[in-house]
Motif scaffolding. Sequence first.
Motif, PDB file in Angstrom:
ATOM      1  N   GLY A 295      84.181  63.824  63.975  1.00  0.00           N
ATOM      2  CA  GLY A 295      84.139  63.393  62.584  1.00  0.00           C
ATOM      3  C   GLY A 295      84.843  64.360  61.655  1.00  0.00           C
ATOM      4  N   LYS A 296      84.742  65.648  61.932  1.00  0.00           N
ATOM      5  CA  LYS A 296      85.414  66.663  61.117  1.00  0.00           C
ATOM      6  C   LYS A 296      86.931  66.477  61.173  1.00  0.00           C
ATOM      7  N   VAL A 297      87.456  66.266  62.383  1.00  0.00           N
ATOM      8  CA  VAL A 297      88.899  66.069  62.541  1.00  0.00           C
ATOM      9  C   VAL A 297      89.343  64.776  61.867  1.00  0.00           C
ATOM     10  N   ASP A 298      88.572  63.720  62.049  1.00  0.00           N
ATOM     11  CA  ASP A 298      88.943  62.425  61.484  1.00  0.00           C
ATOM     12  C   ASP A 298      88.896  62.460  59.961  1.00  0.00           C
ATOM     13  N   TYR A 299      87.924  63.164  59.398  1.00  0.00           N
ATOM     14  CA  TYR A 299      87.808  63.261  57.936  1.00  0.00           C
ATOM     15  C   TYR A 299      89.009  64.013  57.358  1.00  0.00           C
ATOM     16  N   ALA A 300      89.397  65.120  58.001  1.00  0.00           N
ATOM     17  CA  ALA A 300      90.562  65.883  57.541  1.00  0.00           C
ATOM     18  C   ALA A 300      91.832  65.046  57.640  1.00  0.00           C
ATOM     19  N   GLN A 301      91.967  64.320  58.735  1.00  0.00           N
ATOM     20  CA  GLN A 301      93.155  63.485  58.930  1.00  0.00           C
ATOM     21  C   GLN A 301      93.197  62.356  57.912  1.00  0.00           C
ATOM     22  N   ALA A 302      92.040  61.758  57.611  1.00  0.00           N
ATOM     23  CA  ALA A 302      91.983  60.680  56.628  1.00  0.00           C
ATOM     24  C   ALA A 302      92.418  61.177  55.253  1.00  0.00           C
ATOM     25  N   ASN A 303      91.950  62.346  54.850  1.00  0.00           N
ATOM     26  CA  ASN A 303      92.337  62.894  53.552  1.00  0.00           C
ATOM     27  C   ASN A 303      93.808  63.282  53.509  1.00  0.00           C
ATOM     28  N   MET A 304      94.350  63.684  54.650  1.00  0.00           N
ATOM     29  CA  MET A 304      95.765  64.055  54.719  1.00  0.00           C
ATOM     30  C   MET A 304      96.664  62.835  54.553  1.00  0.00           C
ATOM     31  N   THR A 305      96.131  61.671  54.846  1.00  0.00           N
ATOM     32  CA  THR A 305      96.919  60.440  54.789  1.00  0.00           C
ATOM     33  C   THR A 305      97.519  60.206  53.412  1.00  0.00           C
ATOM     34  N   TYR A 306      96.795  60.563  52.355  1.00  0.00           N
ATOM     35  CA  TYR A 306      97.284  60.304  51.004  1.00  0.00           C
ATOM     36  C   TYR A 306      98.567  61.078  50.711  1.00  0.00           C
ATOM     37  N   PHE A 307      98.676  62.281  51.244  1.00  0.00           N
ATOM     38  CA  PHE A 307      99.868  63.091  51.006  1.00  0.00           C
ATOM     39  C   PHE A 307     101.041  62.635  51.873  1.00  0.00           C
ATOM     40  N   THR A 308     100.747  62.192  53.080  1.00  0.00           N
ATOM     41  CA  THR A 308     101.825  61.660  53.924  1.00  0.00           C
ATOM     42  C   THR A 308     102.357  60.346  53.360  1.00  0.00           C
ATOM     43  N   LEU A 309     101.496  59.601  52.669  1.00  0.00           N
ATOM     44  CA  LEU A 309     101.957  58.380  52.015  1.00  0.00           C
ATOM     45  C   LEU A 309     102.923  58.694  50.880  1.00  0.00           C
ATOM     46  N   LEU A 310     102.607  59.738  50.121  1.00  0.00           N
ATOM     47  CA  LEU A 310     103.505  60.141  49.039  1.00  0.00           C
ATOM     48  C   LEU A 310     104.830  60.607  49.608  1.00  0.00           C
ATOM     49  N   GLN A 311     104.771  61.348  50.708  1.00  0.00           N
ATOM     50  CA  GLN A 311     106.003  61.775  51.369  1.00  0.00           C
ATOM     51  C   GLN A 311     106.830  60.566  51.804  1.00  0.00           C
TER      52      GLN A 311
ATOM     53  N   TYR B   5      87.514  72.098  55.544  1.00  0.00           N
ATOM     54  CA  TYR B   5      88.525  71.326  56.266  1.00  0.00           C
ATOM     55  C   TYR B   5      89.941  71.862  56.020  1.00  0.00           C
ATOM     56  N   ARG B   6      90.062  72.985  55.299  1.00  0.00           N
ATOM     57  CA  ARG B   6      91.381  73.461  54.885  1.00  0.00           C
ATOM     58  C   ARG B   6      92.295  73.795  56.060  1.00  0.00           C
ATOM     59  N   THR B   7      91.768  74.466  57.065  1.00  0.00           N
ATOM     60  CA  THR B   7      92.605  74.834  58.216  1.00  0.00           C
ATOM     61  C   THR B   7      93.104  73.594  58.949  1.00  0.00           C
ATOM     62  N   LEU B   8      92.208  72.635  59.129  1.00  0.00           N
ATOM     63  CA  LEU B   8      92.610  71.385  59.769  1.00  0.00           C
ATOM     64  C   LEU B   8      93.680  70.663  58.953  1.00  0.00           C
ATOM     65  N   MET B   9      93.497  70.612  57.645  1.00  0.00           N
ATOM     66  CA  MET B   9      94.455  69.908  56.798  1.00  0.00           C
ATOM     67  C   MET B   9      95.800  70.618  56.768  1.00  0.00           C
ATOM     68  N   LEU B  10      95.788  71.945  56.828  1.00  0.00           N
ATOM     69  CA  LEU B  10      97.050  72.687  56.910  1.00  0.00           C
ATOM     70  C   LEU B  10      97.809  72.329  58.185  1.00  0.00           C
ATOM     71  N   LEU B  11      97.072  72.195  59.277  1.00  0.00           N
ATOM     72  CA  LEU B  11      97.699  71.790  60.535  1.00  0.00           C
ATOM     73  C   LEU B  11      98.289  70.391  60.417  1.00  0.00           C
ATOM     74  N   PHE B  12      97.512  69.460  59.881  1.00  0.00           N
ATOM     75  CA  PHE B  12      97.997  68.087  59.738  1.00  0.00           C
ATOM     76  C   PHE B  12      99.145  67.987  58.727  1.00  0.00           C
ATOM     77  N   SER B  13      99.253  68.954  57.818  1.00  0.00           N
ATOM     78  CA  SER B  13     100.312  68.902  56.800  1.00  0.00           C
ATOM     79  C   SER B  13     101.704  69.063  57.396  1.00  0.00           C
TER      80      SER B  13
END
Length: 484
Positions: free
Chosen positions: A42-58, A114-122
Amino acid sequence: MEKKRSLGVNFIFNMMRTMMGVIIPLITFPYSSRVLGPEALGKVDYAQANMTYFTLLQAFGIGGYAIREGARIRDDRKKMDEFASDMLSINLITSAIAYILFFAALAIPKLAGYRTLMLLFSTTIILSTIGVEWLYNIYEEYQYITIRSFIFQIISVVMLFTCVKSEDDYMIYALTMVISSVGSNIMNFIRARKYVKFKLRISKKLRIHLKPMSYIFLLDVASAVYLVMDRSMLGYITGDDTEVGLYAAAIKIASVLTSFFSALYAVIRPRVAYMMERDEEQAENLNDLTARLILLFNIPMAIGMFCLSRQVLHLFAGSKYLGVTSTMQVLMLNVIVATFNSFLINQLFIIHRKDRWASMGVVIGAVTNVCLNALTIPVYGKFGAAASTVAAELAIFIYASIKARHMYPITKLGWQLGQSLIACIPIVCCYNWCAHSQYSDLLTIALTVSIGAIGYFAIMILFRNRLVIDGIEKIKERFSRTPV
């Protein structure tokens, strides 16, 4: 002029790619769900879900716009060089903006864990930009895409089984997801020189792309709201990573079904765009074929998985995930509507340049989803999130069907819908028989799928379903050919 590739060959390669996307999760998910557990998952999925908004802007709608417009001019190298350069230039700008907003968002206290996970997904932001995936779709290079995807998926699988050994290895698990999805994008950029010559530029000419692109971007954003916001809101409202992990398991299994239809759209959409400029009647025939193929397969797949939800969860995720059975069943109902909505929005409206209709349809779904999530998640948790998603898809379907009534009246599919529903009776009967006999999960799934599929297509043959009969005739013709 470029030689036109066989639509059938393209579909085979893209289906192979899709099958890898289905088979590999079937191999890895039972392992990762058990090793990581619902909380870490759930931690990984939550970070990935939040990262989606920035990848959409990209992305900024560039993929859909580039495929639609690029497919029309792909035979003209000079125009394609200019067009591809414009697309990459705009994409680099949107990537820079996405990174600025991303680093600003990391200051939000709620995301502290979730910052470290989100940095990885970024890393997917820049890798998606230089990957120019849209270019390979324009030129229908599905053989290359398939081989490339297979190599990097295998690398991610090896990493998963050798490096992920406990709940504490969730960062490595996240890394395998990044490698699997965008690991090959540097290779993509280097190989792109075979098709176009990029020249980065910032000029007023870029503006001509921004308006139609913005409609598709709005469409993508709204789509993400009701596809990703449920997980974001579920995690934010409940504050429970385990709840998100359970919901993520149901979503992952449901996505296995929708991936089959993604393969169909990925192959047919560029060809429809290409034919719209040359043979509009052929383009409309391809649209009709797409709609009928959806009904032929998504009804039995969704109903079969609805019946088998408990067995599939127990077998592939483990006993810890059985509490999400009813949620998964709701999501199976969503598969039926969502796959057809994807046809209406992404193929019919976008290819016909009805961008406003497409955007409005998904905005309606997004607003419906957010409002219902706010009402249902506090009371029903993950089940409320799933029910809200179904309601959102139904809202889109009603709007899109009304708008499309002159382009493609869905009432013409009424008889085939009835055929598919009736033909699903053997699937339900076989499942009930297996459940009553208390067979093992694996045997119940195997018998329901095999006997149910035979019964389904037997009934469709009795109905003289056009697609099934034509398919049988083509198979007979292929095997009856004698070598010259």
